[in-house]
Design an enzyme around this catalytic site. Structure first.
Site, mmCIF file in Angstrom:
data_model
loop_
_atom_site.group_PDB
_atom_site.id
_atom_site.type_symbol
_atom_site.label_atom_id
_atom_site.label_comp_id
_atom_site.label_asym_id
_atom_site.label_seq_id
_atom_site.Cartn_x
_atom_site.Cartn_y
_atom_site.Cartn_z
ATOM 1 N N ASP A 37 -34.781 2.991 7.855
ATOM 2 C CA ASP A 37 -33.553 2.599 8.568
ATOM 3 C C ASP A 37 -32.896 1.356 7.746
ATOM 4 O O ASP A 37 -31.577 1.433 7.752
ATOM 5 C CB ASP A 37 -34.086 2.220 10.092
ATOM 6 C CG ASP A 37 -34.446 3.123 10.848
ATOM 7 O OD1 ASP A 37 -34.501 4.341 10.147
ATOM 8 O OD2 ASP A 37 -34.833 2.955 11.791
ATOM 9 N N LEU A 87 -2.758 35.534 4.451
ATOM 10 C CA LEU A 87 -3.408 36.386 3.938
ATOM 11 C C LEU A 87 -3.445 37.834 4.739
ATOM 12 O O LEU A 87 -3.579 37.879 5.970
ATOM 13 C CB LEU A 87 -4.871 36.128 3.662
ATOM 14 C CG LEU A 87 -5.118 35.112 2.520
ATOM 15 C CD1 LEU A 87 -6.603 34.592 2.794
ATOM 16 C CD2 LEU A 87 -4.923 35.538 1.299
ATOM 17 N N GLU A 118 -14.416 34.278 -2.491
ATOM 18 C CA GLU A 118 -14.266 33.027 -2.066
ATOM 19 C C GLU A 118 -14.708 32.943 -0.514
ATOM 20 O O GLU A 118 -14.195 34.027 0.091
ATOM 21 C CB GLU A 118 -13.351 31.901 -2.019
ATOM 22 C CG GLU A 118 -12.814 31.847 -3.629
ATOM 23 C CD GLU A 118 -11.504 31.290 -3.609
ATOM 24 O OE1 GLU A 118 -10.791 31.207 -2.559
ATOM 25 O OE2 GLU A 118 -10.887 30.991 -4.775
ATOM 26 N N LYS A 120 -14.063 32.641 3.469
ATOM 27 C CA LYS A 120 -13.076 32.449 4.093
ATOM 28 C C LYS A 120 -13.327 31.542 5.241
ATOM 29 O O LYS A 120 -14.026 31.738 6.217
ATOM 30 C CB LYS A 120 -12.171 33.589 4.567
ATOM 31 C CG LYS A 120 -11.045 33.284 5.171
ATOM 32 C CD LYS A 120 -10.275 34.535 5.713
ATOM 33 C CE LYS A 120 -8.773 34.301 6.302
ATOM 34 N NZ LYS A 120 -8.771 33.445 7.589
ATOM 35 N N LYS A 318 -12.366 40.475 6.611
ATOM 36 C CA LYS A 318 -13.039 39.773 7.593
ATOM 37 C C LYS A 318 -14.406 40.406 8.112
ATOM 38 O O LYS A 318 -14.641 41.583 7.967
ATOM 39 C CB LYS A 318 -12.074 40.031 8.791
ATOM 40 C CG LYS A 318 -11.019 39.218 8.634
ATOM 41 C CD LYS A 318 -10.973 37.841 9.045
ATOM 42 C CE LYS A 318 -9.670 37.068 9.210
ATOM 43 N NZ LYS A 318 -9.068 37.049 10.616
ATOM 44 N N CYS A 434 10.745 32.786 41.181
ATOM 45 C CA CYS A 434 9.227 32.576 41.198
ATOM 46 C C CYS A 434 9.068 31.366 40.082
ATOM 47 O O CYS A 434 9.443 31.513 39.016
ATOM 48 C CB CYS A 434 8.853 34.146 40.302
ATOM 49 S SG CYS A 434 7.092 33.716 39.801
HETATM 50 S S1 IVH Z 1 -5.808 31.710 0.212
HETATM 51 C C1 IVH Z 1 -1.863 32.698 -0.890
HETATM 52 N N1 IVH Z 1 -8.435 31.131 0.149
HETATM 53 O O1 IVH Z 1 -6.928 31.510 5.650
HETATM 54 C C2 IVH Z 1 -3.022 32.495 -0.467
HETATM 55 N N2 IVH Z 1 -7.033 31.102 2.002
HETATM 56 O O2 IVH Z 1 -5.290 33.874 6.733
HETATM 57 C C3 IVH Z 1 -3.424 31.778 0.682
HETATM 58 N N3 IVH Z 1 -8.392 30.381 4.137
HETATM 59 O O3 IVH Z 1 -3.987 29.776 5.640
HETATM 60 C C4 IVH Z 1 -4.662 31.319 1.304
HETATM 61 N N4 IVH Z 1 -10.269 30.064 2.975
HETATM 62 O O4 IVH Z 1 -6.199 28.546 5.923
HETATM 63 C C5 IVH Z 1 -7.025 31.372 1.008
HETATM 64 N N5 IVH Z 1 -10.739 30.891 0.177
HETATM 65 C C6 IVH Z 1 -9.551 30.867 1.018
HETATM 66 C C7 IVH Z 1 -9.448 30.566 2.195
HETATM 67 C C8 IVH Z 1 -8.180 30.557 3.069
HETATM 68 C C9 IVH Z 1 -9.740 30.060 4.287
HETATM 69 C C10 IVH Z 1 -7.187 30.107 5.246
HETATM 70 C C11 IVH Z 1 -6.237 29.611 4.922
HETATM 71 C C12 IVH Z 1 -4.858 30.444 4.940
HETATM 72 C C13 IVH Z 1 -5.789 31.457 5.785
HETATM 73 C C14 IVH Z 1 -5.041 32.929 5.708
#
Ligand code: IVH
Length: 709
Positions: A37, A87, A118, A120, A318, A434
């Site tokens: 601690d 995206l 990567e 998401k 997704k 309404c």
């Molecule tokens: S690339 C031009 N990479 O997802 C490319 N987006 O649905 C734009 N996001 O607004 C985004 N992980 O907030 C990218 N590895 C990743 C991501 C990512 C999360 C989010 C981001 C974007 C959204 C699009």
């Protein structure tokens, strides 16, 4: 303090903060402390010392260039240098393969295309701008074009260094990435909110957004937000030729990036990574809703360009929605802006993939009948990313019983609720008598994409309406400082700020104003199309007069058909009218349905009055001048013909207009370029006859990409 010393103290701070978090979790959550601690306290004390020494609390950054950036004021809006895109999504492997094939086809290559994969992350996107390696400012995504200045708050986000350290850092460098909370921090935060009798956040994304957008940055500090970079928004000098190199470089400069980054030789390897990540998803410390594939070569990314709001070189894959069982407690009926009655299922709270769900949409009466649900039933629900939870199936064994009866009257104003011919929705016929419809219109009017009145939230609108301070939109502009001060404990500053914000909204651009009016079928995109076409309210209004005149001319005829039960002729005339109205309004993206909605809206005297009243209190929508990018096609007339495979024709036309070209429907002597896709017919033949320049879609896209780089 010398810059070098400051830099090293900042990196120590960044490192120690993460150490504190790690030890806190080991102690709190795993009950396996690695230090005593006393050692923990010493670590925390060093963090506090460093923060004080570096003045993180008082004068976070040199914010003198950010006018009005005092913490108590509203967030300043900052325009993105390059719009922040979103995206395109896919759920199925086969759609991912189609994406890959499309990429190869558009690039015209036979070889495999390397892809970066990567996670998401389900947080909020943030742009962080560095000048000469030092953090200059940070902006949220906002609507993609303009975001909010959160520079002060970002000092407390782990993974965003104050200084970049390393070689070849461009003079101006904009990192983009995701701000998020770990699952544990999210749960801890919500527990805390409940303990303090505050409403918990619905999901980690809302929690992250709420935590970053804090006027008082010390609140952000206690939330433990994190950041992973995933892209470059802008760089004054080229960074790397591959996305994977860019990510590695950013990491080497001290910016956090997701550890699950992976480079794959082709789509099949990328899909393997997706399926692997899916299996380890629940072990990750943060919530993800899929993976993102990105073409690794930057020159190929540029060649592929973008469609509408998403790049063609990236795709979000997704994960399937998560499911759970619960009990349907009650069916509430909500009344929308246009009188639509929407049933909402109130559920016994249940956790679905780490998020507590208490409501689900039931869409309409047909959906309730299809599911055969009634209060008290056990149901199977699913939640998919940002989509509102849905009821998938009724799990209650079938017994003979009366079905749920959808209300025949509006629950708010008791007017009759009817289903229009050919429609699924049931609507309250109360119109502006309404209260639910009126208040929803007001809520829409002040909302973010509309007049965007800062500080006038939904709760305030409800209260002002209930207390009869406002009846219609124009009343908002009649609110006085005195009135506001009299009713709130919040004080003078609040009242003055609100009056200021209301007044500042008087000159919102035409597209926002059109959207704010709440005309049926006019969403933000259509409003923008109209504003782009007409530029000023006066221009638009003169067309409206024509529309209403044309509409009124056939009114008697329409009515007489109805009275004589000649429905077919009635419908025919209505269709013809729709087409004529669309010709009058003559705007890309505005078809008969929308044109009719505009005419219907302005025919109603009470809607006209809303507009007149707004002008009477000084609202003047600003003219919209669309920025046109100079390019090799500026001033030319372009015809798109045949089927376009890389994007829709509307999108191609919009791209042409944005580059200062005119998109025409058919080839004539005035045509400069013909972009021909498969199946092009007489237009192409004519172009060849006239010796007009013909190109394919890929060539066109490279012109677009060239102009925007
Ligand atoms: S690339 C031009 N990479 O997802 C490319 N987006 O649905 C734009 N996001 O607004 C985004 N992980 O907030 C990218 N590895 C990743 C991501 C990512 C999360 C989010 C981001 C974007 C959204 C699009």
């Amino acid at each position: 303090m010398k810059k070098a010393e400051k830099k090293s103290l900042f990196s120590e701070l960044e490192r120690l903060r993460l150490e504190v978090l790690r030890h806190r979790d080991l102690y709190d959550l795993k009950s396996k402390p690695e230090i005593t601690d006393a050692e923990y306290d010493a670590l925390k004390a060093r963090v506090d010392d460093l923060e004080r020494l570096l003045g993180v609390d008082e004068e976070l950054f040199n914010v003198s260039h950010l006018v009005g950036a005092k913490p108590s004021k509203a967030f300043k809006k900052i325009m993105h240098r390059v719009p922040m895109l979103s995206l395109d999504n896919a759920f199925k492997d086969e759609d991912v393969i189609k994406f890959y094939d499309r990429v190869k086809r558009s690039l015209g290559v036979d070889q495999e295309v390397e892809l970066a994969v990567e996670p998401k992350i389900d947080g909020l996107s943030l742009a962080v701008i560095y000048k000469n390696g030092e953090l200059d400012y940070a902006v949220t995504r906002g609507d993609g074009r303009t975001g909010e200045d959160v520079t002060r708050n970002v000092a407390y986000v782990h993974g965003v260094p104050r200084f970049l350290e390393g070689e070849n850092i461009p003079e101006v460098f904009e990192v983009r990435g995701e701000v998020f909370l770990t699952k544990e921090d999210f749960l801890r935060l919500n527990k805390n909110m409940i303990k303090r009798k505050k409403k918990p956040f619905a999901n980690p994304r809302n929690a992250a957004s709420g935590s970053l957008r804090q006027k008082d940055a010390s609140v952000t500090r206690d939330r433990n937000l994190r950041f992973f970079a995933y892209n470059v928004g802008y760089a004054s000098a080229a960074v790397a030729t591959r996305h994977s190199e860019t990510v590695a470089l950013m990491r080497s400069w001290g910016v956090a990036t997701a550890p699950e980054f992976c480079l794959c030789k082709d789509i099949y390897a990328a899909l393997d990574v997706y399926h692997h990540i899916e299996t380890i998803r629940s072990d990750l410390s943060f919530d993800i809703d899929g993976v993102v594939y990105k073409v690794d070569r930057v020159d190929w990314q540029q060649q592929l360009g973008q469609v509408a709001r998403s790049p063609r070189w990236a795709l979000a894959h997704k994960f399937p929605a998560e499911k759970a069982q619960t009990t349907l407690v009650e069916i509430d009926i909500q009344v929308g802006r246009t009188g639509k009655l929407t049933p909402v299922a109130r559920l016994e709270p249940v956790s679905v993939g780490g998020v507590t769900v208490t409501n689900a949409t039931l869409h309409n009466a047909d959906e309730i009948a299809r599911l055969g649900v009634r209060p008290g039933d056990r149901v199977l629900i699913q939640r998919a990313g940002d989509v509102i939870p849905q009821i998938l199936k009724n799990l209650t064994p079938e017994v003979v019983r009366l079905p749920y009866r959808f209300p025949t009257h509006c629950p708010k104003c008791k007017s009759e609720a009817v289903r229009e011919e050919g429609e699924v929705d049931i609507r309250c016929t109360g119109g502006l008598i309404c209260p639910a419809q009126r208040v929803e219109r007001l809520r829409h009017f002040v909302s973010r994409g509309a007049m965007d009145i800062e500080g006038l939230g939904l709760r305030q609108i409800d209260e002002f309406f209930r207390d009869e301070l406002i009846h219609g939109p124009a009343d908002i502009y009649r609110l006085t400082d005195k009135q506001l001060r009299a009713r709130k404990k919040k004080g003078e500053v609040w009242a003055a700020n609100l009056v200021g914000a209301i007044s500042a909204s008087k000159n919102r651009p035409l597209d926002r104003f059109l959207y704010a009016l709440g005309i049926r079928h006019i969403g933000e995109v259509t409003a923008r199309d109209l504003a782009r076409r007409y530029s000023s309210w006066a221009n638009f209004d003169s067309k409206v007069v024509e529309l209403v005149e044309r509409r009124s001319l056939v009114e008697m005829e329409l009515e007489s058909y109805l009275l004589e039960n000649r429905f077919e002729e009635h419908d025919q005339l209505k269709r013809r009218l729709g087409k004529e109205l669309a010709e009058i309004i003559d705007t890309t993206g505005v078809g008969p349905e929308v044109a009719t909605a505009i005419a219907d809206f302005f025919r109603e005297p009470h809607n006209r009055k809303v507009v007149d009243d707004l002008f009477a209190v000084g609202v003047r929508p600003a003219d919209v001048v669309w920025e046109v990018k100079e390019s090799s096609v500026t001033g030319m007339t372009i015809v798109f013909t045949g089927s376009l495979e890389l994007g829709s024709r509307e999108q191609a036309k919009a791209q042409a207009e944005a580059l200062g070209a005119k998109a025409a429907g058919s080839v004539s002597k005035k045509t400069d370029i013909v972009v021909a896709g498969p199946g092009a017919g007489s237009n192409l033949t004519k172009a060849i006859e006239l010796g007009i320049r013909v190109m394919n879609e890929t060539e066109w896209q490279s012109i677009v990409a060239g102009a925007s780089s």
